[in-house]
Write a protein that holds these residues in place. Structure first.
Motif, PDB file in Angstrom:
ATOM      1  N   SER A   1      25.472  12.840 -13.351  1.00 44.70           N
ATOM      2  CA  SER A   1      26.439  11.725 -13.318  1.00 44.70           C
ATOM      3  C   SER A   1      27.599  12.061 -12.390  1.00 44.70           C
ATOM      4  CB  SER A   1      26.954  11.424 -14.728  1.00 44.70           C
ATOM      5  OG  SER A   1      25.909  11.114 -15.622  1.00 44.70           O
ATOM      6  N   PRO A   2      27.352  12.246 -11.088  1.00 42.84           N
ATOM      7  CA  PRO A   2      28.441  12.589 -10.173  1.00 42.84           C
ATOM      8  C   PRO A   2      29.516  11.514 -10.101  1.00 42.84           C
ATOM      9  CG  PRO A   2      26.449  12.003  -8.966  1.00 42.84           C
ATOM     10  CD  PRO A   2      26.052  12.141 -10.396  1.00 42.84           C
ATOM     11  N   TRP A   3      29.180  10.295 -10.483  1.00 49.06           N
ATOM     12  CA  TRP A   3      30.159   9.202 -10.457  1.00 49.06           C
ATOM     13  C   TRP A   3      31.348   9.480 -11.366  1.00 49.06           C
ATOM     14  CZ3 TRP A   3      31.564   6.537 -14.841  1.00 49.06           C
ATOM     15  CH2 TRP A   3      30.726   6.655 -15.965  1.00 49.06           C
ATOM     16  N   LEU A   4      31.144  10.293 -12.426  1.00 50.03           N
ATOM     17  CA  LEU A   4      32.227  10.524 -13.377  1.00 50.03           C
ATOM     18  C   LEU A   4      33.405  11.259 -12.742  1.00 50.03           C
ATOM     19  CD1 LEU A   4      30.219  11.304 -16.609  1.00 50.03           C
ATOM     20  CD2 LEU A   4      32.131   9.692 -16.439  1.00 50.03           C
ATOM     21  N   ARG A   5      33.131  12.207 -11.882  1.00 53.93           N
ATOM     22  CA  ARG A   5      34.227  12.936 -11.235  1.00 53.93           C
ATOM     23  C   ARG A   5      35.015  11.992 -10.328  1.00 53.93           C
ATOM     24  NH1 ARG A   5      33.477  18.951  -8.574  1.00 53.93           N
ATOM     25  NH2 ARG A   5      35.714  19.506  -8.521  1.00 53.93           N
ATOM     26  N   GLU A   6      34.310  11.114  -9.652  1.00 55.71           N
ATOM     27  CA  GLU A   6      34.984  10.136  -8.796  1.00 55.71           C
ATOM     28  C   GLU A   6      35.798   9.153  -9.635  1.00 55.71           C
ATOM     29  OE1 GLU A   6      32.129   8.250  -6.255  1.00 55.71           O
ATOM     30  OE2 GLU A   6      30.962  10.091  -6.031  1.00 55.71           O
ATOM     31  N   ALA A   7      35.235   8.720 -10.767  1.00 60.14           N
ATOM     32  CA  ALA A   7      35.929   7.759 -11.616  1.00 60.14           C
ATOM     33  C   ALA A   7      37.197   8.346 -12.215  1.00 60.14           C
ATOM     34  CB  ALA A   7      34.996   7.279 -12.724  1.00 60.14           C
ATOM     35  N   VAL A   8      37.138   9.600 -12.681  1.00 58.29           N
ATOM     36  CA  VAL A   8      38.322  10.241 -13.258  1.00 58.29           C
ATOM     37  C   VAL A   8      39.405  10.425 -12.202  1.00 58.29           C
ATOM     38  CG1 VAL A   8      39.180  12.378 -14.297  1.00 58.29           C
ATOM     39  CG2 VAL A   8      37.052  11.347 -15.138  1.00 58.29           C
ATOM     40  N   ALA A   9      39.004  10.730 -10.967  1.00 57.99           N
ATOM     41  CA  ALA A   9      39.986  10.856  -9.888  1.00 57.99           C
ATOM     42  C   ALA A   9      40.621   9.511  -9.566  1.00 57.99           C
ATOM     43  CB  ALA A   9      39.315  11.442  -8.649  1.00 57.99           C
ATOM     44  N   ALA A  10      39.813   8.448  -9.601  1.00 58.55           N
ATOM     45  CA  ALA A  10      40.327   7.116  -9.266  1.00 58.55           C
ATOM     46  C   ALA A  10      41.146   6.523 -10.400  1.00 58.55           C
ATOM     47  CB  ALA A  10      39.160   6.187  -8.938  1.00 58.55           C
ATOM     48  N   LEU A  11      40.849   6.915 -11.642  1.00 51.82           N
ATOM     49  CA  LEU A  11      41.517   6.362 -12.829  1.00 51.82           C
ATOM     50  C   LEU A  11      42.034   7.511 -13.694  1.00 51.82           C
ATOM     51  CD1 LEU A  11      38.815   3.693 -13.749  1.00 51.82           C
ATOM     52  CD2 LEU A  11      40.990   3.261 -12.590  1.00 51.82           C
TER      53      LEU A  11
ATOM     54  N   GLN B   1      43.635   3.093 -25.763  1.00 55.11           N
ATOM     55  CA  GLN B   1      44.496   2.763 -24.628  1.00 55.11           C
ATOM     56  C   GLN B   1      43.723   2.227 -23.422  1.00 55.11           C
ATOM     57  OE1 GLN B   1      44.750   5.655 -26.455  1.00 55.11           O
ATOM     58  NE2 GLN B   1      46.454   4.747 -27.576  1.00 55.11           N
ATOM     59  N   GLY B   2      42.399   2.220 -23.479  1.00 55.40           N
ATOM     60  CA  GLY B   2      41.612   1.600 -22.422  1.00 55.40           C
ATOM     61  C   GLY B   2      41.022   2.530 -21.393  1.00 55.40           C
ATOM     62  N   TRP B   3      41.282   3.856 -21.504  1.00 58.01           N
ATOM     63  CA  TRP B   3      40.784   4.763 -20.456  1.00 58.01           C
ATOM     64  C   TRP B   3      39.258   4.814 -20.444  1.00 58.01           C
ATOM     65  CZ3 TRP B   3      40.114  10.672 -20.304  1.00 58.01           C
ATOM     66  CH2 TRP B   3      39.998  11.103 -18.973  1.00 58.01           C
ATOM     67  N   ASN B   4      38.647   4.925 -21.618  1.00 56.33           N
ATOM     68  CA  ASN B   4      37.195   4.991 -21.694  1.00 56.33           C
ATOM     69  C   ASN B   4      36.551   3.722 -21.130  1.00 56.33           C
ATOM     70  OD1 ASN B   4      35.204   6.981 -22.917  1.00 56.33           O
ATOM     71  ND2 ASN B   4      34.447   5.077 -23.807  1.00 56.33           N
ATOM     72  N   ALA B   5      37.110   2.562 -21.510  1.00 60.93           N
ATOM     73  CA  ALA B   5      36.587   1.293 -20.989  1.00 60.93           C
ATOM     74  C   ALA B   5      36.765   1.208 -19.483  1.00 60.93           C
ATOM     75  CB  ALA B   5      37.295   0.120 -21.674  1.00 60.93           C
ATOM     76  N   GLY B   6      37.886   1.732 -18.990  1.00 60.40           N
ATOM     77  CA  GLY B   6      38.133   1.708 -17.554  1.00 60.40           C
ATOM     78  C   GLY B   6      37.119   2.530 -16.787  1.00 60.40           C
ATOM     79  N   LEU B   7      36.808   3.714 -17.295  1.00 58.75           N
ATOM     80  CA  LEU B   7      35.809   4.561 -16.626  1.00 58.75           C
ATOM     81  C   LEU B   7      34.435   3.896 -16.654  1.00 58.75           C
ATOM     82  CD1 LEU B   7      36.898   8.025 -18.076  1.00 58.75           C
ATOM     83  CD2 LEU B   7      37.308   7.184 -15.756  1.00 58.75           C
ATOM     84  N   ALA B   8      34.086   3.285 -17.806  1.00 57.79           N
ATOM     85  CA  ALA B   8      32.803   2.585 -17.894  1.00 57.79           C
ATOM     86  C   ALA B   8      32.754   1.412 -16.922  1.00 57.79           C
ATOM     87  CB  ALA B   8      32.571   2.102 -19.326  1.00 57.79           C
ATOM     88  N   ALA B   9      33.875   0.692 -16.780  1.00 53.84           N
ATOM     89  CA  ALA B   9      33.926  -0.448 -15.866  1.00 53.84           C
ATOM     90  C   ALA B   9      33.845  -0.005 -14.408  1.00 53.84           C
ATOM     91  CB  ALA B   9      35.202  -1.248 -16.103  1.00 53.84           C
ATOM     92  N   TRP B  10      34.405   1.156 -14.103  1.00 53.72           N
ATOM     93  CA  TRP B  10      34.313   1.696 -12.743  1.00 53.72           C
ATOM     94  C   TRP B  10      32.850   1.861 -12.360  1.00 53.72           C
ATOM     95  CZ3 TRP B  10      32.533   5.615  -9.702  1.00 53.72           C
ATOM     96  CH2 TRP B  10      33.214   5.865  -8.492  1.00 53.72           C
ATOM     97  N   ARG B  11      32.025   2.226 -13.323  1.00 50.39           N
ATOM     98  CA  ARG B  11      30.599   2.428 -13.082  1.00 50.39           C
ATOM     99  C   ARG B  11      29.798   1.115 -13.160  1.00 50.39           C
ATOM    100  NH1 ARG B  11      26.648   5.230 -10.540  1.00 50.39           N
ATOM    101  NH2 ARG B  11      24.825   5.648 -11.857  1.00 50.39           N
ATOM    102  N   ALA B  12      30.026   0.342 -14.223  1.00 49.94           N
ATOM    103  CA  ALA B  12      29.183  -0.829 -14.474  1.00 49.94           C
ATOM    104  C   ALA B  12      29.526  -2.006 -13.564  1.00 49.94           C
ATOM    105  CB  ALA B  12      29.304  -1.252 -15.935  1.00 49.94           C
ATOM    106  N   GLY B  13      30.816  -2.142 -13.218  1.00 50.13           N
ATOM    107  CA  GLY B  13      31.215  -3.219 -12.324  1.00 50.13           C
ATOM    108  C   GLY B  13      32.104  -4.248 -12.993  1.00 50.13           C
TER     109      GLY B  13
END
Length: 387
Positions: free
Chosen positions: A24-34, A117-129
């Motif tokens: 899941s390399p997208w997770l590192r990008e998502a955490v950096a972006a959010l 606070q929405g962080w988990n949903a934000g990371l999921a949305a970064w991936r799902a769209g």
């Protein structure tokens, strides 16, 4: 150290610990972006030894940042109710591990349960769209906070206020992820997941599961994925406390019903989490507290209702067992301990769970064999679902 430096330090610490998942390399990008500071309130809480102490961003920005970025395994407490932590931004390592277990893909419909606070949903949305994630939070103030922070991050996420444990959802999702633990996986979550979809949720007091819904939608099954502890579901009964206070409440001041000496060293109860997980499976309502004195390791056990046991080190490698109440919970614990040893001391990752509309059980090694199984009770007295 400013926030940018703390984000970099977190990224490097995750890398050094091997926490960034290869699949899941997208997770590192998502955490950096959010980064998590984009979803943290201006007041956090740290444990002061006797009570939680507020850390305000306006008056102590360094302390606030330290509380938020304390480490890869450290959550940040964001709300305290009645002296107890009632919401947090989960530890980075746990968030990443659970989202990796979820295996979301672009275009998937995702239900985030216990949104905080929405962080988990934000990371999921970064991936799902955009428009692909629905987040449900029972606390109206937290739900409103999450809506504002997600919007500020430019994310299109629907945030609902409600109790997702009992209410379920009329929608069907490809992926369902919860951030509070349940003793039993609600069947409504399985009903809300498409056949072949995945459900990731904390289970019990120690680990989280990744379940796959069967093609016929009549069951879900999967493995334990990791170890972590989560806060209590607000709709659950308040449990009898763990620790000395809970034990003393159940123990009372009457005499023990039985007393005997056993040839068992208790050190593994203090730090062997493979053992602790196996005991949680076999005796799910047993609350265990350990402590040291000059004689060795001691343990106190209770079931949250009426049964208790104390195991006191003698100093010669043996232990004295006292028990009382409706059942002999100390004997149950020792029997489960011996059974775990006889099974070859399996790790938590060797266990899995199967869920059906009317029954749930834990299995070892394979779900489709006649190997060891443990029923998950309808209710565990004295134990709450955890968030």
């Amino acid at each position: 150290m400013d926030l940018a430096e703390r984000r970099t330090a977190l990224d490097r610490a995750m890398e050094a610990r091997g926490y960034w998942p290869e699949r899941s390399p997208w997770l590192r990008e998502a955490v950096a972006a959010l980064p998590r500071d984009g979803f943290a309130p201006d007041r956090l809480w740290r444990w002061g030894g006797r009570a939680y102490v507020a850390v305000d961003r306006s008056t102590d920005p360094g302390g606030w940042a330290q509380a938020l970025y304390a480490g890869v395994d450290e959550p940040a407490v964001t709300q305290v109710t009645g002296g107890l932590a009632s919401s947090s931004i989960s530890a980075p390592g746990v968030v990443v591990d659970m989202l990796d277990s979820l295996l979301p893909e672009p275009g998937h419909r995702v239900w985030d349960i216990g949104g905080g606070q929405g962080w988990n949903a934000g990371l999921a949305a970064w991936r799902a769209g955009p428009g692909r994630v629905v987040s449900t939070e029972i606390d109206p103030l937290l739900a409103d906070f999450a809506r504002r922070r997600l919007a500020a991050a430019g994310l299109e996420v629907e945030v609902l206020t409600g109790d997702a444990t009992t209410a379920g959802s009329r929608e069907r999702f490809d992926r369902v992820i919860a951030t509070y633990a349940v003793e039993r996986v609600p069947w409504t979550w399985v009903e809300a997941t498409v056949p072949g979809g995945r459900i990731v949720c904390p289970w019990g007091r120690l680990g989280h599961l990744a379940l796959t819904v069967a093609d016929d939608g009549r069951s879900a099954s999967g493995w334990v994925q990791g170890l972590a502890q989560f806060m209590a579901d607000r709709t659950a009964p308040v449990p009898t406390a763990a620790g000395p206070a809970g034990y003393n409440t159940v123990r009372g001041d009457g005499p023990a019903a039985t007393e005997r000496r056993i040839d068992r060293e208790l050190a593994p109860l203090e730090g062997d989490w493979d053992l602790r997980f196996a005991l949680r499976v076999a005796v799910p309502d047993a609350m265990i507290t350990t402590g040291r004195d000059e004689e060795g390791i001691n343990a106190w056990v209770h079931d949250g209702r009426s049964s208790w046991a104390s195991l006191s080190a003698v100093g010669d490698g043996t232990t004295v067992l006292h028990q009382g109440g409706e059942r002999r919970i100390g004997d149950e614990l020792l029997t489960a301990w011996t059974a775990w040893e006889d099974l070859g001391r399996p790790e938590p990752y060797d266990f899995g769970v199967t869920v059906t509309p009317h029954r749930q059980w834990v299995w070892l090694n394979r779900p489709d064999t006649d190997g060891p199984r443990w029923p998950i009770p309808d209710a565990v007295a004295g134990v709450s679902r955890s968030q």
